[in-house]
Design an enzyme around this catalytic site. Structure first.
Site, PDB file in Angstrom:
ATOM      1  N   GLN A  33       0.778  -1.297   0.014  1.00  0.00           N
ATOM      2  CA  GLN A  33      -0.056  -0.045   0.062  1.00  0.00           C
ATOM      3  C   GLN A  33       0.850   1.120   0.167  1.00  0.00           C
ATOM      4  O   GLN A  33       1.847   1.529   0.663  1.00  0.00           O
ATOM      5  CB  GLN A  33      -0.890  -0.117   1.182  1.00  0.00           C
TER       6      GLN A  33
ATOM      7  N   TYR B   6      -5.922 -12.511  -1.743  1.00  0.00           N
ATOM      8  CA  TYR B   6      -5.224 -11.136  -2.563  1.00  0.00           C
ATOM      9  C   TYR B   6      -4.277 -10.516  -1.557  1.00  0.00           C
ATOM     10  O   TYR B   6      -4.312  -9.548  -1.243  1.00  0.00           O
ATOM     11  CB  TYR B   6      -6.302 -10.025  -3.314  1.00  0.00           C
TER      12      TYR B   6
ATOM     13  N   GLU C 192      -2.129 -15.442  -3.112  1.00  0.00           N
ATOM     14  CA  GLU C 192      -1.882 -14.131  -3.927  1.00  0.00           C
ATOM     15  C   GLU C 192      -0.750 -14.764  -5.347  1.00  0.00           C
ATOM     16  O   GLU C 192      -0.288 -15.842  -5.294  1.00  0.00           O
ATOM     17  CB  GLU C 192      -0.564 -13.549  -3.140  1.00  0.00           C
TER      18      GLU C 192
ATOM     19  N   ASP D 183      -9.055  -8.293  -0.685  1.00  0.00           N
ATOM     20  CA  ASP D 183      -8.511  -7.130  -0.966  1.00  0.00           C
ATOM     21  C   ASP D 183      -8.038  -7.372  -2.600  1.00  0.00           C
ATOM     22  O   ASP D 183      -6.851  -7.035  -2.859  1.00  0.00           O
ATOM     23  CB  ASP D 183      -7.551  -6.781  -0.019  1.00  0.00           C
TER      24      ASP D 183
ATOM     25  N   CYS E 246     -10.221  -0.820  -3.929  1.00  0.00           N
ATOM     26  CA  CYS E 246      -9.837   0.442  -3.987  1.00  0.00           C
ATOM     27  C   CYS E 246     -10.779   0.685  -5.328  1.00  0.00           C
ATOM     28  O   CYS E 246     -10.398   1.781  -6.192  1.00  0.00           O
ATOM     29  CB  CYS E 246      -8.344   0.390  -4.533  1.00  0.00           C
TER      30      CYS E 246
END
Ligand SMILES: C[S@@+](CC[C@H](N)C(=O)[O-])C[C@H]1O[C@@H](n2cnc3c(N)ncnc32)[C@H](O)[C@@H]1O
Length: 452
Positions: free
Chosen positions: A283, A312, A333, A381, A408
């Site tokens: 991030q 994720y 991931e 995420d 996001c």
């Protein structure tokens, strides 16, 4: 009849999700950069399509009380700070409203309360990462930012929303590239060597990583370049070359070569230490990401019996923040380097109740279902495109008590929530958190709970 280049007077009545002003005239909806609701402007018509148009402010006839008049408009032109002309309290309100609107229009939810956006005390110089293009401008190698919707480089030294030391590393590297006569990439001709400079800085550690993206493996006098960089910045603990020989907008190519120091830098989040390698996601706003993760932890309200899926997972920042409070964390991931980071990070922080796999979240979720793993909490995420129907169906089929959705992109989140609602979940809490001040980007956490 409206025509291109005509100047007309309009009132700005709204802002799009990308922060453009909206005006209506003669059956057309116009989109105008740098225009705010409540402002009346003289607008030059740039383009007309069937019933939409694009305009440019020629003159402001009235100015919104929400306008931030201090912003250097270069940032707006480049898109670095495309919401910087709106003052910060109004930005936070804008983001909350965007979340409400998407949940209402896309997910069909009319009764959901969205909390006020959590903002920063000082919404500048927050980014811990920059990826800047290197091009030739007026005969000289320059670093900067592309003009919005183009690949025309505008040279910039102060990037406004990046940590100032990142700006210094970029300017110093630029100067050394000039001195060593290394050629910038030319997109049209497909010539030159240096495409991009990426700098990452650990928010707490201050450790720096520099990635030089080149078109070819050979960098003339690379030892000199490395020596000058590390002398100027002793905290530059990792210098990496990435080779991207493709004619593409993607910044990174497949091949990485270590030029100096370590493959990773280390930073801290919520008390855990994390190794971060060049291709891994991390991030960009550490201070606010800690708030974001804390919201996710509070929403999940886990205990020692909980089994958590961290989908994720990147380098494991979220799952490892939960791990000490729960029975087990399963993470997935797709980037191998990030998975390797998450395994090292678990060990580094003395955490052993985690399993991280390198796979697509969709495939891993199906496998976990087949293996009979029974999560009580699933945290997702995903990137901007959101989840797939197959992931949503598989995750809902194991009936976790709670799903924490970190997003996001509120539009894809709202789309996915609609499906979760159809599959027996209810969105009970929504918290926007401002990870990207002065830009139109929105980060939001939603809590979905199983209906009884
Ligand atoms: C928004 S980031 C979140 C990472 C991490 N949770 C964090 O907070 O740092 C999304 C992550 O999903 C990964 N990703 C993208 N597509 C994926 C997929 N289909 N399956 C699994 N991971 C994926 C990306 O590599 C990236 O690390």
């Amino acid at each position: 009849m409206l025509e291109k280049n005509q100047i007309v007077e309009v009132d700005i009545i709204d802002l799009t999700h990308e922060g453009q002003g909206v005006a209506k005239l003669d059956g057309f909806v116009f989109f105008v950069d740098n225009a705010l609701p409540g402002e009346r402007i003289k607008m030059k018509i740039l383009k007309l399509k069937k019933n939409i148009g694009f305009g440019k402010v020629e003159e402001w006839l009235s100015i919104s009380a929400d306008r931030n008049q201090d912003l250097d408009l270069t940032y707006l032109r480049t898109g670095i700070a495309d919401l910087g002309h709106l003052n910060y309290p109004a930005q936070l309100a804008f983001k909350k409203k965007q979340v409400e609107t998407s949940l209402r229009k896309i997910a069909g939810l009319t009764d959901i309360t969205v909390a006020d956006t959590i903002g920063m005390d000082s919404p500048f110089a927050y980014r811990n990462k920059a990826a800047v293009p290197v091009r030739r401008v007026n005969g000289q190698l320059e670093t900067g930012f592309f003009r919005k919707n183009s690949h025309d480089l505008i040279p910039i030294e102060d990037f406004y929303i990046q940590h100032p030391e990142i700006d210094q590393v970029i300017a110093f590297t630029r100067d050394q590239l000039r001195k060593l006569d290394l050629k910038p990439y030319d997109e049209k001709e497909q010539t030159g060597l240096i495409r991009n400079i990426i700098v990452r800085r650990g928010h707490y550690s201050g450790q720096l990583m520099l990635v030089l993206v080149t078109t070819r493996p050979k960098i003339f006098r690379v030892e000199t370049l490395v020596e000058r960089l590390t002398t100027a910045f002793p905290n530059l603990v990792s210098i990496i070359q990435n080779i991207n020989d493709q004619n593409t907008n993607a910044i990174l190519g497949q091949e990485f070569r270590l030029l100096h120091g370590s493959e990773t830098i280390v930073d801290t989040m919520l008390g855990n230490e994390f190794e971060i390698s060049a291709p891994s996601f991390y991030q960009v706003n550490t201070e606010m990401a800690e708030h974001l993760y804390q919201v996710a932890i509070d929403f999940a309200a886990v205990d020692s019996e909980d089994i958590v899926i961290d989908a994720y997972s990147g380098i494991g920042t979220i799952g490892l923040s939960f791990a000490k409070q729960v029975k087990h964390v399963y993470g997935v991931e797709v980037i191998p380097e990030a998975v390797a980071d998450s395994l090292k990070n678990a060990e580094r922080n003395g955490i052993s109740n985690v399993t991280y796999v390198c796979d697509s979240a969709e495939a891993a979720m199906q496998n976990w279902v087949k293996e009979g793993i029974q999560p009580t909490v699933i945290v997702v995420d995903p990137p901007r495109k959101g989840l797939t129907d197959s992931f949503i169906k598989a995750s809902a089929s194991v009936q976790p008590d709670k799903l924490v959705y970190i997003s996001c992109n509120v539009a894809t989140m709202a789309r996915d929530i609609k499906l979760y609602e159809e599959l027996g979940y209810k969105l009970t809490k929504v918290q926007p958190t401002d990870l990207f001040p002065n830009t139109h980007h929105i980060e939001v956490v939603g809590l979905l709970e199983k209906r009884n």
